[in-house]
Write a protein that holds these residues in place. Sequence first.
Motif, PDB file in Angstrom:
ATOM      1  N   GLY A  34       6.013   7.372 -50.203  1.00 31.36           N
ATOM      2  CA  GLY A  34       5.865   6.202 -49.491  1.00 31.36           C
ATOM      3  C   GLY A  34       4.993   6.448 -49.375  1.00 31.36           C
ATOM      4  O   GLY A  34       3.834   4.885 -48.917  1.00 31.36           O
ATOM      5  N   THR A  73      21.740   8.768 -53.285  1.00 36.83           N
ATOM      6  CA  THR A  73      21.658   7.838 -52.542  1.00 36.83           C
ATOM      7  C   THR A  73      22.454   6.919 -53.047  1.00 36.83           C
ATOM      8  O   THR A  73      22.360   5.645 -53.782  1.00 36.83           O
ATOM      9  N   ARG A  87      18.041  14.057 -53.712  1.00 35.24           N
ATOM     10  CA  ARG A  87      18.842  13.249 -52.320  1.00 35.24           C
ATOM     11  C   ARG A  87      20.357  11.891 -52.993  1.00 35.24           C
ATOM     12  O   ARG A  87      19.746  11.454 -54.503  1.00 35.24           O
ATOM     13  N   HIS A 141      10.178  27.924 -42.455  1.00 31.14           N
ATOM     14  CA  HIS A 141       8.926  27.268 -41.904  1.00 31.14           C
ATOM     15  C   HIS A 141       8.766  27.362 -40.406  1.00 31.14           C
ATOM     16  O   HIS A 141       8.762  26.735 -39.425  1.00 31.14           O
ATOM     17  N   THR A 184       3.230  14.760 -55.945  1.00 31.52           N
ATOM     18  CA  THR A 184       3.653  13.683 -54.866  1.00 31.52           C
ATOM     19  C   THR A 184       2.721  12.929 -54.548  1.00 31.52           C
ATOM     20  O   THR A 184       3.300  11.431 -55.124  1.00 31.52           O
ATOM     21  N   CYS A 186       0.452  18.163 -53.565  1.00 29.78           N
ATOM     22  CA  CYS A 186      -0.687  16.675 -54.580  1.00 29.78           C
ATOM     23  C   CYS A 186       0.328  16.703 -55.700  1.00 29.78           C
ATOM     24  O   CYS A 186      -0.537  15.583 -56.274  1.00 29.78           O
ATOM     25  N   THR A 214      12.308   7.844 -52.864  1.00 26.74           N
ATOM     26  CA  THR A 214      13.116   8.443 -51.929  1.00 26.74           C
ATOM     27  C   THR A 214      13.495   9.770 -51.626  1.00 26.74           C
ATOM     28  O   THR A 214      14.523  10.218 -50.448  1.00 26.74           O
ATOM     29  N   LEU A 271      14.265  29.089 -47.066  1.00 30.02           N
ATOM     30  CA  LEU A 271      13.042  28.925 -46.706  1.00 30.02           C
ATOM     31  C   LEU A 271      12.346  27.848 -45.641  1.00 30.02           C
ATOM     32  O   LEU A 271      11.347  27.883 -44.878  1.00 30.02           O
ATOM     33  N   GLY A 294       9.984   6.565 -46.651  1.00 26.81           N
ATOM     34  CA  GLY A 294       8.890   6.347 -45.750  1.00 26.81           C
ATOM     35  C   GLY A 294       7.294   8.545 -45.773  1.00 26.81           C
ATOM     36  O   GLY A 294       7.269   8.348 -44.538  1.00 26.81           O
ATOM     37  N   ARG A 337       8.556  18.258 -56.707  1.00 26.13           N
ATOM     38  CA  ARG A 337       6.945  18.734 -57.069  1.00 26.13           C
ATOM     39  C   ARG A 337       6.607  18.943 -56.156  1.00 26.13           C
ATOM     40  O   ARG A 337       6.783  18.545 -54.313  1.00 26.13           O
ATOM     41  N   GLY A 374       6.695  10.330 -56.340  1.00 24.35           N
ATOM     42  CA  GLY A 374       7.103  11.549 -55.647  1.00 24.35           C
ATOM     43  C   GLY A 374       8.209  12.484 -55.771  1.00 24.35           C
ATOM     44  O   GLY A 374       8.846  12.310 -56.976  1.00 24.35           O
ATOM     45  N   PHE A 408      14.247  14.636 -52.007  1.00 26.60           N
ATOM     46  CA  PHE A 408      14.302  15.414 -52.284  1.00 26.60           C
ATOM     47  C   PHE A 408      15.041  16.056 -50.819  1.00 26.60           C
ATOM     48  O   PHE A 408      15.127  15.319 -49.695  1.00 26.60           O
ATOM     49  N   ARG A 452      14.153   5.006 -43.677  1.00 28.63           N
ATOM     50  CA  ARG A 452      16.099   4.849 -43.468  1.00 28.63           C
ATOM     51  C   ARG A 452      16.164   5.572 -42.005  1.00 28.63           C
ATOM     52  O   ARG A 452      17.125   5.324 -41.052  1.00 28.63           O
ATOM     53  N   SER A 453      15.424   6.808 -42.164  1.00 27.98           N
ATOM     54  CA  SER A 453      14.978   7.670 -40.972  1.00 27.98           C
ATOM     55  C   SER A 453      14.884   6.403 -39.821  1.00 27.98           C
ATOM     56  O   SER A 453      13.515   6.306 -39.965  1.00 27.98           O
TER      57      SER A 453
END
Length: 650
Positions: free
Chosen positions: A157, A495, A493, A354, A544, A542, A328, A350, A153, A539, A533, A330, A176-177
């Motif tokens: 997604g 999984t 990521r 943020h 994604t 944009c 899913t 980085l 999500g 990516r 994605g 990165f 998942r989260s």
Amino acid sequence: MSEEELRIGVYVCHCGGNISDYVDVKKVVEAIKGEPGVVVAKDVMFACSDSSQNEIINDVKEHNLNRVVVASCSPKLHELTFRETVKRAGLNPYLYYHANIREHVSWAHTDTREGATEKAIRHVRAAIAYVRNAKPLEPIRQKTMHAVLVIGGGIAGLRAALDLSRTGLNVYLVERSPFLGGRTPQLYRVYPDGRRGADIVKDLVSELIKRDNVAIYTNAEIKSFSGYIGNFEVEVEIKPRYIKVPYDEIKEKIKELPDEIPDEFNYGLTKRKVIYYPYEGAFPRIPVLDLDHCSDVETIKELLGDAVDLEQKPETVKLKVGAVIVATGFDPYEPKEGEFGYGRQGVVTLPQLHRLMDLGNGELKLNGREIRDVAFVYCVGSRQKKSSEEEVNEYCSRYCCNAAMYISSLLMEQGIRTYHIFRDIRTYGRHERMYDEVSRKGGIFIKYNEDEPPEIEEEGDKLLLKVKDLLTAGEHLEIPVDLVVLVTGMVPRKTPELDELLRISRGRDRFYVEVHPKLRPVETSIGGIFIAGACQAPRDICETLSSASAAASKAATVTLRDVIELEPFKAEVDPNICDLSKKCIEICPYEAIEIKNYEGIGEKAWVNKAKCMGCGACVAVCPTEAIQLNGLTNEQIRAMIEAAGKEVII
Ligand SMILES: Cc1cc2nc3c(=O)[nH]c(=O)nc-3n(C[C@H](O)[C@H](O)[C@H](O)COP(=O)(O)OP(=O)(O)OC[C@H]3O[C@@H](n4cnc5c(N)ncnc54)[C@H](O)[C@@H]3O)c2cc1C
């Protein structure tokens, strides 16, 4: 069909010189004219042109052809074109073979016309041998579920789910989260337009939750997965949140809890409570109790009363869908302790920058200290060189030069001096504008050699960055700064459970890999499963979103139909000669082969054609040749090898 009845038409294409500049097309035609069954043999300038296609149709009718070969470009480009052509001529489309004498011959052998011509003759002879042994085949027709599962999500997604729901399809979004949005809400402001990451997610989510054909499951994971394109069956486990009320109702009470756990949303820069709601605007607005880290359940119960329900149990929902989109995402690269000074006070990544800026409402402070000078070190965790068995990231992460330029430009507007310690700057396309802007604002660029990375030491309350500058002929520079930002790349990521269930492939870079980067850019090797994605490659937003929309439209082409047609190139068992060695079952990567009780024969292997991907692994291991691939039988392969090996006299 006996050989006497075969009437084959062969068309050798010039491809406007792409082939005939390196292959003597006329000689190829001459060489195959005498092949058994060949009735028509011609060279054509562009086989794919309307006039050539009409010529083939007329020949089929006039000469009563029952097999056709076109020798031209890659079948990936025009096999379907010519299958349609022969179909329009009244033939079964699988009585056609497409020989690739462009990519495999003329383009590959530009140095020898004679050699290329000889190879083209062998290819065309093999193609003729194929059609001589070809049988009419019918596509497999399969009913489809009008629903799509989206896994993940994040913005990929969310975008895919929204696009799909607008087509009228039912959509199930599994995250998942406990909250939607993925990595994007962690971004303070994003290029190119400076929006807050959380706002981008909020817009998508508010659109999505208005739609009544979308079901969203957060804190949820795929537990079982079976089926095939058009008909997948999925079990989703939804974990309890233990909290029953919206955040606003218990916000003040949550504040009374002690800070206990490093806050993953802030990359460990701050701590969070065991009950948490990560950022203002997160969806759903129900907090979560992190029971794994909760040492004092009684206090929680006392404090929150009915708002907490520790009796909640995981729930399982069963879904039936026609297609799946995997989104899913990165993970940001996590530098090792000591890598470019990581671990020292004042060295951040980085993603952490943020969070620092977001926490400071745009103002940059570290532990209350004002920041005057920032050094960005690029290519951290990207473009690594392999020197041992250790896993490295050889790719460029692509988003990071742009993201660092954009954020440094914001810092410079606050009067902060920025240094850019780079290997190469890759602000591709329109993003070059940001590089320009940082240069104009006075950003200082220092190029380092990958074999001599900058060193970061502490000096009083500052950091000292030592680097050899390639732009000033190797001058050794020592730059005192307040903050070092490691511009970290993206990593795939991990999984493993999901990979095991879906069986989609990863590339050498460990990201999910598409079937073909140009021709099937969002399809996986499993029919009906698409990727979107940053799970496919590093990516930006944009890119994604574009890939998510592409995956959604591909998934819609499968699921909007009542019935889909699958290629008939599937394995098939002759139960009369199957000795049930089970080797095919063991080797099949798609779990497409089962044991079936055949009437009057007993238990033998059986292929579920919807699951079979036609890879042929089973054919290679069958000791009795009981299993064969329709459209590429052992008989056809042997005939092709024999034909290709025959002497060629030019
Ligand atoms: C520091 C930084 C700065 C950036 N700056 C910019 C910028 O300025 N501009 C820009 O355009 N881009 C920027 N990006 C890139 C942007 O963050 C990504 O393009 C975007 O987040 C990719 O979205 P995604 O949905 O593919 O992946 P993610 O955001 O990673 O989302 C994936 C989702 O899938 C979920 N998931 C994972 N596994 C499972 C599973 N098994 N089951 C269910 N769900 C699962 C995850 O929990 C997550 O919610 C930046 C990235 C970083 C790291």
